[in-house]
Design a protein around this motif. Structure first.
Motif, PDB file in Angstrom:
ATOM      1  N   ALA A  80       0.837  -1.194   0.000  1.00  0.00           N
ATOM      2  CA  ALA A  80       0.000   0.000   0.000  1.00  0.00           C
ATOM      3  C   ALA A  80       0.875   1.247   0.000  1.00  0.00           C
ATOM      4  O   ALA A  80       2.072   1.195   0.292  1.00  0.00           O
ATOM      5  N   LEU A  81       0.258   2.378  -0.312  1.00  0.00           N
ATOM      6  CA  LEU A  81       0.963   3.649  -0.272  1.00  0.00           C
ATOM      7  C   LEU A  81       1.198   4.085   1.172  1.00  0.00           C
ATOM      8  O   LEU A  81       0.430   3.720   2.075  1.00  0.00           O
ATOM      9  N   PRO A  82       2.224   4.886   1.418  1.00  0.00           N
ATOM     10  CA  PRO A  82       2.438   5.415   2.770  1.00  0.00           C
ATOM     11  C   PRO A  82       1.257   6.258   3.235  1.00  0.00           C
ATOM     12  O   PRO A  82       0.478   6.779   2.429  1.00  0.00           O
ATOM     13  N   SER A  83       1.121   6.402   4.527  1.00  0.00           N
ATOM     14  CA  SER A  83       0.046   7.209   5.090  1.00  0.00           C
ATOM     15  C   SER A  83       0.298   8.681   4.808  1.00  0.00           C
ATOM     16  O   SER A  83       1.438   9.127   4.687  1.00  0.00           O
ATOM     17  N   MET A  84      -0.793   9.445   4.730  1.00  0.00           N
ATOM     18  CA  MET A  84      -0.654  10.893   4.599  1.00  0.00           C
ATOM     19  C   MET A  84      -0.243  11.463   5.940  1.00  0.00           C
ATOM     20  O   MET A  84      -0.791  11.098   6.982  1.00  0.00           O
ATOM     21  N   SER A  85       0.752  12.344   5.929  1.00  0.00           N
ATOM     22  CA  SER A  85       1.225  12.921   7.184  1.00  0.00           C
ATOM     23  C   SER A  85       0.173  13.843   7.791  1.00  0.00           C
ATOM     24  O   SER A  85      -0.730  14.322   7.111  1.00  0.00           O
ATOM     25  N   ARG A  86       0.304  14.115   9.079  1.00  0.00           N
ATOM     26  CA  ARG A  86      -0.641  14.981   9.786  1.00  0.00           C
ATOM     27  C   ARG A  86      -0.056  16.366   9.975  1.00  0.00           C
ATOM     28  O   ARG A  86       1.153  16.538  10.119  1.00  0.00           O
ATOM     29  N   ARG A  87      -0.921  17.359  10.018  1.00  0.00           N
ATOM     30  CA  ARG A  87      -0.478  18.724  10.269  1.00  0.00           C
ATOM     31  C   ARG A  87      -0.056  18.859  11.722  1.00  0.00           C
ATOM     32  O   ARG A  87      -0.705  18.340  12.626  1.00  0.00           O
ATOM     33  N   ARG A  88       1.034  19.559  11.948  1.00  0.00           N
ATOM     34  CA  ARG A  88       1.491  19.839  13.311  1.00  0.00           C
ATOM     35  C   ARG A  88       0.661  20.964  13.919  1.00  0.00           C
ATOM     36  O   ARG A  88       0.147  21.829  13.224  1.00  0.00           O
ATOM     37  N   ALA A  89       0.543  20.966  15.236  1.00  0.00           N
ATOM     38  CA  ALA A  89      -0.244  21.991  15.929  1.00  0.00           C
ATOM     39  C   ALA A  89       0.489  23.323  15.987  1.00  0.00           C
ATOM     40  O   ALA A  89      -0.136  24.383  16.086  1.00  0.00           O
ATOM     41  N   LYS A  90       1.822  23.280  15.938  1.00  0.00           N
ATOM     42  CA  LYS A  90       2.597  24.513  16.017  1.00  0.00           C
ATOM     43  C   LYS A  90       3.915  24.337  15.288  1.00  0.00           C
ATOM     44  O   LYS A  90       4.308  23.225  14.934  1.00  0.00           O
ATOM     45  N   ALA A  91       4.597  25.460  15.097  1.00  0.00           N
ATOM     46  CA  ALA A  91       5.896  25.431  14.427  1.00  0.00           C
ATOM     47  C   ALA A  91       6.936  24.749  15.311  1.00  0.00           C
ATOM     48  O   ALA A  91       6.842  24.775  16.542  1.00  0.00           O
ATOM     49  N   SER A  92       7.930  24.141  14.670  1.00  0.00           N
ATOM     50  CA  SER A  92       8.983  23.423  15.396  1.00  0.00           C
ATOM     51  C   SER A  92      10.312  24.146  15.251  1.00  0.00           C
ATOM     52  O   SER A  92      10.654  24.650  14.185  1.00  0.00           O
ATOM     53  N   THR A  93      11.057  24.193  16.342  1.00  0.00           N
ATOM     54  CA  THR A  93      12.449  24.612  16.270  1.00  0.00           C
ATOM     55  C   THR A  93      13.246  23.446  15.708  1.00  0.00           C
ATOM     56  O   THR A  93      13.140  22.319  16.198  1.00  0.00           O
ATOM     57  N   VAL A  94      14.029  23.691  14.686  1.00  0.00           N
ATOM     58  CA  VAL A  94      14.724  22.606  13.991  1.00  0.00           C
ATOM     59  C   VAL A  94      16.030  22.274  14.694  1.00  0.00           C
ATOM     60  O   VAL A  94      16.813  23.166  15.017  1.00  0.00           O
ATOM     61  N   SER A  95      16.253  20.992  14.946  1.00  0.00           N
ATOM     62  CA  SER A  95      17.507  20.532  15.541  1.00  0.00           C
ATOM     63  C   SER A  95      17.876  19.206  14.892  1.00  0.00           C
ATOM     64  O   SER A  95      17.549  18.132  15.396  1.00  0.00           O
ATOM     65  N   ILE A  96      18.540  19.305  13.765  1.00  0.00           N
ATOM     66  CA  ILE A  96      18.762  18.117  12.945  1.00  0.00           C
ATOM     67  C   ILE A  96      20.189  18.005  12.430  1.00  0.00           C
ATOM     68  O   ILE A  96      20.582  17.002  11.834  1.00  0.00           O
ATOM     69  N   SER A  97      21.011  19.024  12.674  1.00  0.00           N
ATOM     70  CA  SER A  97      22.325  19.107  12.049  1.00  0.00           C
ATOM     71  C   SER A  97      23.217  17.918  12.372  1.00  0.00           C
ATOM     72  O   SER A  97      23.923  17.399  11.495  1.00  0.00           O
ATOM     73  N   ALA A 193      16.551  36.167   1.881  1.00  0.00           N
ATOM     74  CA  ALA A 193      15.976  37.318   1.190  1.00  0.00           C
ATOM     75  C   ALA A 193      14.559  37.631   1.651  1.00  0.00           C
ATOM     76  O   ALA A 193      14.069  38.746   1.456  1.00  0.00           O
ATOM     77  N   VAL A 194      13.875  36.657   2.272  1.00  0.00           N
ATOM     78  CA  VAL A 194      12.468  36.877   2.645  1.00  0.00           C
ATOM     79  C   VAL A 194      12.191  36.665   4.135  1.00  0.00           C
ATOM     80  O   VAL A 194      11.082  36.954   4.590  1.00  0.00           O
ATOM     81  N   ALA A 195      13.178  36.163   4.895  1.00  0.00           N
ATOM     82  CA  ALA A 195      12.918  35.847   6.302  1.00  0.00           C
ATOM     83  C   ALA A 195      14.095  36.266   7.170  1.00  0.00           C
ATOM     84  O   ALA A 195      15.219  36.413   6.696  1.00  0.00           O
ATOM     85  N   LYS A 196      13.817  36.402   8.456  1.00  0.00           N
ATOM     86  CA  LYS A 196      14.859  36.731   9.442  1.00  0.00           C
ATOM     87  C   LYS A 196      14.801  35.706  10.565  1.00  0.00           C
ATOM     88  O   LYS A 196      13.783  35.001  10.729  1.00  0.00           O
ATOM     89  N   PRO A 197      15.874  35.579  11.350  1.00  0.00           N
ATOM     90  CA  PRO A 197      15.882  34.587  12.434  1.00  0.00           C
ATOM     91  C   PRO A 197      14.642  34.711  13.323  1.00  0.00           C
ATOM     92  O   PRO A 197      14.223  35.818  13.681  1.00  0.00           O
ATOM     93  N   GLY A 198      14.084  33.552  13.644  1.00  0.00           N
ATOM     94  CA  GLY A 198      12.880  33.505  14.465  1.00  0.00           C
ATOM     95  C   GLY A 198      11.604  33.371  13.659  1.00  0.00           C
ATOM     96  O   GLY A 198      10.559  32.999  14.209  1.00  0.00           O
ATOM     97  N   ASP A 199      11.657  33.661  12.345  1.00  0.00           N
ATOM     98  CA  ASP A 199      10.479  33.528  11.498  1.00  0.00           C
ATOM     99  C   ASP A 199      10.134  32.059  11.266  1.00  0.00           C
ATOM    100  O   ASP A 199      10.969  31.170  11.459  1.00  0.00           O
TER     101      ASP A 199
END
Length: 477
Positions: A80-97, A193-199
């Motif tokens: 079968a195809l993968p499941s459709m992902s769910r929308r998050r309730a809020k924005a996430s701070t990224v920590s993946i490096s 060009a369109v965003a600043k830190p924290g956006d």
């Protein structure tokens, strides 16, 4: 047998199988006659017939006397195809490096079977003609090109890129194009060009790990939007988000989301752009896989529908021609000067010789011939890989059906741990991409991505089989 030595009938068989797998040819549909296949693909009647007989032997087609060949009923074991992902309730701070750096280190080690990074093998790309162009330019005027180039990039290359853009109704002049060090720098220039830190930046979920790493380094947050495994972004979810939250920009794949391989229809792209226009939110699109389509025509990017009014377009030749040349580009229309200023600050200019070589390669018409070949190879690789996955992985596995690119996305039961599988696979000399690196909130731990960017051979097939066995053993514990 490697991709370079695959017989023509096998290539055609892979093409037809992929068209069946992605729904272009439905079960019960009549495929073109042997004569039509022969004429359309410029092969002999015997090669065309051998193609269909091969697919009949594999259970993909069925022959009906005095009628022709038809697509067989779906395979009982098809995932079968993968499941459709769910929308998050809020924005996430990224920590993946850290996770991305570790994966890149293993993926660059040639001792491992290379399922980890979505970087095609140089041997498979067959870039000798491009290398000859570079060597010729170096011999002819090496001293002239051993200088700092213009920040915007070499005019000849910008002109060739503008010409190609016209094919998908993306109307450009060379002055609209800025050459970058791959698509990663293009995305970085666009974001700054369109965003600043924290956006907050709205992204697909799952999405390209490199984009997430860039967001983290720029101090930007990510809002993850649901993605259908075949249709792409949920436009309704995007509209709901923009009605309630401030978003500085959206960063989406133009075509063939990495890692799902999904593609939005033109109608859905227009609907998405209408939503963004209503809330005056810019779109940054990554079209790095656009030339690697499996259908009849190259799908148009978003920018072709709004003329670049509020869309920043990013792409590169890293997936289709020359990963090591690191040549990408960005078009930003009203923001071009802002992009050039940031280009000067980040890297000053790009290397001149590789730009000259790629410009000559494009002008010669060789790129189109190259693309036709490499698309067949990637499509064949994905077909082979999908069939081995179905035969080797647990029956509960779900699998994407990409219509372009060269990656597969696998989803296993919720309690499955792709990180634990990653550790075991490394012990057996196999590298792949665990699912959590494709999410700002580190979701998809029960998923994984496999790259099919290397020529298909016994070593690659054995690696998929052993990975499937390890997955079965983990679920059995």
């Amino acid at each position: 047998m490697t991709a370079a030595t695959t017989f023509r009938y096998e290539q055609l068989a892979g093409l037809i199988t992929a068209m069946i797998d992605n729904g272009t040819l439905a079960p019960g549909a009549r495929v073109p006659s042997v004569r039509t296949l022969s004429i359309r693909h410029g092969v002999s009647m015997s090669t065309a017939l051998k193609t269909y007989r091969t697919l009949e032997d594999r259970g993909v087609l069925v022959a009906r006397p005095q009628s022709g060949f038809y697509v067989a009923a779906p395979r009982n074991g098809a995932f079968a195809l993968p499941s459709m992902s769910r929308r998050r309730a809020k924005a996430s701070t990224v920590s993946i490096s850290g996770a991305v750096a570790a994966l890149l280190e293993y993926s660059s080690n040639r001792a491992f079977i290379p399922f980890g990074c979505a970087v095609p093998d140089g041997e498979l790309l067959g870039s000798k003609r491009l290398d000859v162009a570079l060597a010729r330019a170096a011999r002819r005027e090496g001293a002239r090109y051993n200088v700092y180039g213009p920040p915007q990039g070499e005019l000849s290359l910008r002109g060739e890129i503008a010409k190609r853009a016209m094919r998908v109704e993306h109307m450009l002049s060379p002055d609209d194009v800025v050459i970058t060090s791959g698509c990663t720098e293009a995305l970085t220039l666009a974001l700054t060009a369109v965003a600043k830190p924290g956006d907050t930046i709205a992204v697909e979920s799952p999405t390209y790990m490199g984009l997430l790493h860039t967001l983290e380094m720029l101090g930007l947050k990510a809002f993850e939007l649901p993605v259908d495994p075949t249709r792409g972004i949920d436009v309704g979810a995007l509209a709901q988000l923009l009605a309630t939250e401030r978003v500085a920009a959206c960063a989406f794949a133009s075509n063939f989301n990495n890692p799902l391989g999904s593609a939005m229809s033109e109608a859905d792209k227009r609907a998405l752009l209408a939503v963004l226009a209503r809330y005056d939110v810019p779109l940054i699109e990554d079209d790095v896989y656009g030339d690697l389509y499996f259908g009849r025509e190259r799908p148009k990017p978003f920018v072709a529908f709004d003329g670049g009014a509020n869309t920043i377009y990013c792409s590169s030749f890293s997936k289709s021609l020359a990963p090591g040349y690191r040549i990408g580009w960005i078009t930003a229309r009203g923001r071009t000067q802002r992009v050039i200023e940031r280009k000067l600050a980040f890297s000053l200019c790009g290397a001149v010789l590789p730009q000259i070589a790629v410009a000559e390669f494009l002008a010669s018409g060789a790129y189109d011939t190259h693309l036709r070949s490499v698309r067949r190879v990637f499509q064949d690789n994905l077909v082979h890989m999908a069939r081995v996955v179905e035969a080797s992985f647990p029956p509960e596995t779900k699998m994407s059906r990409p219509v372009g690119g060269f990656v597969l996305w696998l989803e296993l039961p919720k309690h499955f741990d792709s990180r634990a599988l990653f550790d075991e696979a490394l012990k057996q000399g196999i590298c792949f991409a665990p699912g959590d690196v494709f999410s700002a909130s580190r979701r998809f731990r029960n998923c994984l991505r496999l790259s099919a960017g290397h020529g298909w051979d016994d070593r690659i097939e054995d690696g998929v089989q052993r990975l499937g066995q390890l997955a079965r053993e983990q679920l059995a514990q």
